[in-house]
Scaffold this motif. Structure first.
Motif, short mmCIF file in Angstrom:
data_model
loop_
_atom_site.label_atom_id
_atom_site.label_comp_id
_atom_site.label_asym_id
_atom_site.label_seq_id
_atom_site.Cartn_x
_atom_site.Cartn_y
_atom_site.Cartn_z
N SER A 1 0.82 -1.22 0.00
CA SER A 1 0.00 0.00 0.00
C SER A 1 0.85 1.26 0.00
O SER A 1 0.39 2.32 -0.45
CB SER A 1 -0.94 -0.01 1.21
N TYR A 2 2.06 1.18 0.52
CA TYR A 2 3.00 2.32 0.53
C TYR A 2 4.39 1.77 0.26
O TYR A 2 4.72 0.64 0.63
CB TYR A 2 3.01 3.02 1.90
N SER B 1 9.78 1.60 -7.83
CA SER B 1 8.95 1.61 -6.62
C SER B 1 7.48 1.66 -6.98
O SER B 1 6.66 0.93 -6.42
CB SER B 1 9.32 2.82 -5.75
N LYS B 2 7.11 2.51 -7.93
CA LYS B 2 5.69 2.67 -8.28
C LYS B 2 5.11 1.37 -8.82
O LYS B 2 3.93 1.07 -8.61
CB LYS B 2 5.53 3.79 -9.31
N LEU C 1 3.56 -0.92 -6.15
CA LEU C 1 2.35 -0.52 -5.44
C LEU C 1 1.16 -1.38 -5.86
O LEU C 1 0.99 -1.68 -7.05
CB LEU C 1 2.04 0.96 -5.68
N GLU C 2 0.37 -1.77 -4.90
CA GLU C 2 -0.84 -2.59 -5.07
C GLU C 2 -0.53 -4.04 -5.45
O GLU C 2 -1.45 -4.83 -5.64
CB GLU C 2 -1.79 -1.98 -6.11
N THR D 1 2.32 6.31 -2.58
CA THR D 1 1.11 5.53 -2.33
C THR D 1 0.06 5.86 -3.38
O THR D 1 0.12 6.93 -4.01
CB THR D 1 0.54 5.80 -0.93
#
Length: 737
Positions: A39-40, A53-54, A57-58, A229
């Motif tokens: 989530s972060y 990193s992105k 996410l999820e 996030t």
């Protein structure tokens, strides 16, 4: 408030637990507790993982398995989380060793309200931390006093983590702090003894120090890593995070001091933040997780030792005061004149406190010891105390602010503790403490200056100067310790007991007073006895009327009130009769089997008060010489009070025991109940006097007056020790005949 007199009160409102960033020496991943999806993630994770990193996410945590290696390849991060959830703790898991791009890292898992925090830090420790901690703790605990213990701790922490400066920083009553111990490199200026304003460590930061027992800032000059996030406007709560970014104000504060790395260890005493072990380094320095945990253990050992050592020192003070009281009691028994007994020996009433002077006013004579004001000034002060104060004990550390004539002698008596022996004759003892010209050395101006921000608004920033700022406190003495007040109360009881004992010899009005006392006793007996007959009639007729079916509900309610009032009056009359009988009855001395007597009393009391949950502890129960009926009344009243006034606590505990002291047998009845406010100590044995905090509990205020009269008729003594909300101990001393 104008722009030239602002302080950093806004620091208390800074949301330091949700900074939205972490320190960049490690990286962070947060997983949603319900889905275990990421989530972060900190932006710098890409640097360590060599992956966007992105893009993570999820994604489920299993996406990390190819990026983070473990010793057991079949045991993944999801398994670690599930294991910690089952155990309801990650203490046994963190730190968990992993490899990221062939480099060793520690994985530290902690909790946030909606997410699990997974923090990755490099491993740098190259020595046996366990043996180092053992040696450090052993060396530190050799300090026999609090100050020696603190200095030893500073030395051992410096040896353990090798920071340039180690300070023990203690929080004082108003929230500001003082450096009370220091170990530093020789080339650094000392900070020992410097004071820092409360705003340097605002309230919310102090609360976090209670939750996070260590806090590392590895390098004040590095850029923090933002946390990415997909949940906009929902910042991640980093309360339990080791990597949590630091307030920009605090970073600037450290830079102003030339500090490039800081590390703190919380010191907790009795559940509150006592202070910090504050460590400064003047170049960047990272301490890995195991070294920080070792330092935390040192802090926890020091916290426990602080409570013990401080308790020891407090106990030594109390014992010293008790010894003084015992010696003065011996002088009073031996000497003919009270003034000589209290002032004419090596041990005097001056030793009952830490005062530097004392004045005794007794039988129109003024006797002084030590540094005191002039005689006429003391007598003027005594008159003011008599006219302005109804209590037997009065104390202040700011006398001249209350009694303005005292400004003339503030250097001798800025603080007083007075003890009234007789209000009618204005006999008293006054202890004096001198003005303490307390020069408080501030590390910089405690009023932090404002500067104009780019948006044109006033903004607050840390102090730019750390030159010593001196604040002189005038008209103030050292505060009176609770132990000093208790000591004076103890001395007062001894003196008053001695005065009463010698009353036949030294009081000219004794015969008239005795006659008046007997007349009053007879009067109270007669009136109380005669009142019982009409009261019985009132109650009987009220009960008969209640049986009349023609009376409506209002009438019945009024009759019930009459019956309740009659019962209360009957109980009060019974108590007054008991008090009167004590004065009228002959004392029949015999050997009283206390074990048998107390067994009967306890059965009766426990049944009457339905005190099933109360714990009774019986110690030594030696026999007494006295009137069995009257002694039974003494212990029935005292044990009943102990049960009654401890009934509000969760686990009531009553202890009854005795010990021999010279030619006396001293019984004590101890409870853990509501206790007595020291403002009312002098009223406890007075007839019909009850404390404000017991008004909701049934009683008449006669029982303890009966106890005192019975004990004194046995040529004994009765006294007590008590602390509000912590219980009371009543003592009765009987002569061994």
């Amino acid at each position: 408030m104008n722009k030239f007199s602002v302080d950093l009160t806004n620091c208390d409102k800074e949301p330091i637990h949700i900074p939205g960033k972490i320190q960049s020496h490690g990286f962070l991943i947060a997983a949603d507790k319900s889905t275990l999806n990421i989530s972060y993630i900190s932006e710098n994770a890409a640097h360590f993982l060599k992956s966007s990193s992105k893009d993570l996410l999820e994604k489920p945590l299993s996406a990390l398995n190819s990026l983070i290696k473990q010793q057991d390849p079949e045991f993944n991060i999801e398994d670690l989380l599930k294991l910690g959830i089952i155990r309801k703790s990650f203490d046994a898991i963190s730190p968990h060793p992993v490899e990221v791009n062939d480099h060793p890292y520690y994985l530290i898992i902690s909790s946030s309200p909606k997410d699990w925090l997974l923090e990755f830090e490099p491993v740098t420790l190259q020595y046996d931390i366990q043996s180092s901690i053992g040696r450090s703790a052993s060396s530190m605990l050799q300090g026999k006093s609090v100050s020696a213990l603190l200095q030893g701790a500073a030395i051992e922490v410096k040896r353990l983590i090798d920071y340039d400066r180690i300070m023990i920083y203690k929080f004082l009553d108003d929230g500001h702090g003082e450096v009370v111990a220091e170990e530093k490199n020789d080339d650094l200026e000392p900070f020992f003894g410097l004071h820092y304003p409360a705003s340097d460590i605002p309230k919310q930061a102090r609360e976090l120090y209670k939750l996070n027992l260590t806090r590392l800032i590895a390098d004040v000059n590095t850029e923090d890593a933002p946390i990415l996030t997909f949940q906009e406007n929902h910042p991640l709560d980093l309360t339990n995070s080791s990597l949590r970014a630091v307030s920009p104000i605090h970073i600037q504060y450290l830079k102003n001091m030339g500090v490039q790395s800081s590390f703190s260890i919380s010191l907790i005493s009795h559940g509150e933040l006592w202070g910090l072990i504050a460590c400064h380094n003047y170049s960047p320095k990272f301490i890995d997780y195991k070294a920080r945990e070792g330092s935390k253990l040192i802090g926890q050992i020091l916290s426990s030792a602080l409570e013990y050592r401080q308790g020891e020192e407090d106990s030594e003070i109390v014992q010293e005061f008790k010894d003084t009281a015992s010696i003065l009691a011996e002088h009073l028994n031996r000497d003919k004149y009270l003034v000589d007994a209290l002032t004419g020996h090596k041990k005097t009433i001056l030793d009952a406190t830490k005062a530097t002077g004392v004045a005794l006013i007794f039988e129109n004579e003024l006797k002084t010891i030590g540094n005191v004001p002039a005689d006429e000034e003391i007598l003027e002060l005594a008159e003011w105390l008599k006219s302005s104060n109804d209590e037997s004990i009065y104390y202040t550390h700011r006398l001249s602010e209350i009694f303005h004539p005292a400004k003339k002698y503030k250097s001798t008596a800025s603080g007083i503790l007075s003890c009234s022996l007789s209000k009618e004759l204005n006999e008293m003892i006054i202890w004096f403490k001198p003005e303490q010209i307390a020069t408080v050395n501030w590390a910089g101006n405690p009023e932090k200056p404002a500067h104009l921000a780019e948006n044109g608004l006033l903004s607050l920033s840390p102090r730019k100067s750390f030159e010593t700022w001196s604040q002189v406190v005038n008209n103030t003495s050292e505060k009176w310790l609770a132990e000093e007040v208790s000591s004076v109360l103890r001395i007062r009881e001894i003196i008053i007991a001695d005065v009463n004992k010698k009353a036949n010899e030294i009081r000219l009005l004794n015969e008239k007073l005795q006659a008046a006392y007997e007349e009053l006793d007879t009067f109270s007996y007669t009136i109380s006895h005669d009142l019982r007959t009409p009261l019985t009639s009132i109650k009987t007729y009220a009960e008969l009327m209640l049986k009349n079916k023609s009376i409506d509900e209002n009438g019945k309610m009024m009759l019930d009130r009459i019956l309740t009032g009659a019962d209360k009056m009957n109980f009060l009359i019974k108590e007054i009769l008991n008090l009167a009988r004590v004065g009228r009855s002959e004392i029949n001395f015999e050997t009283v089997d206390m074990q048998s007597l107390l067994k009967e009393i306890n059965t009766e009391v426990w049944t009457a008060f339905k005190a099933d949950k109360a714990e009774l502890i019986l110690g030594q129960l030696p026999d007494l010489k006295g009137d069995k009926t009257l002694i039974a009344q003494v212990f029935t009243n005292l044990i009943s009070n102990a049960v009654k006034y401890s009934s509000m606590v969760e686990k009531p505990k009553i202890e009854v025991s005795a010990y021999a002291d010279g030619d006396e047998t001293i019984y004590y009845i101890k409870d853990n109940g509501m206790g007595i406010d020291n403002r009312y100590y002098d009223r406890v044995f007075e007839l019909f006097k009850r404390m404000d905090n017991v008004k909701d509990i049934d009683g008449t205020g006669v029982g303890l007056a009966i106890v005192k009269r019975i004990v004194e008729r046995h040529n004994g003594r009765v006294w007590f020790e008590s602390k509000l909300n912590a219980g009371s101990t009543f003592y009765v001393a009987f002569k061994n005949r």
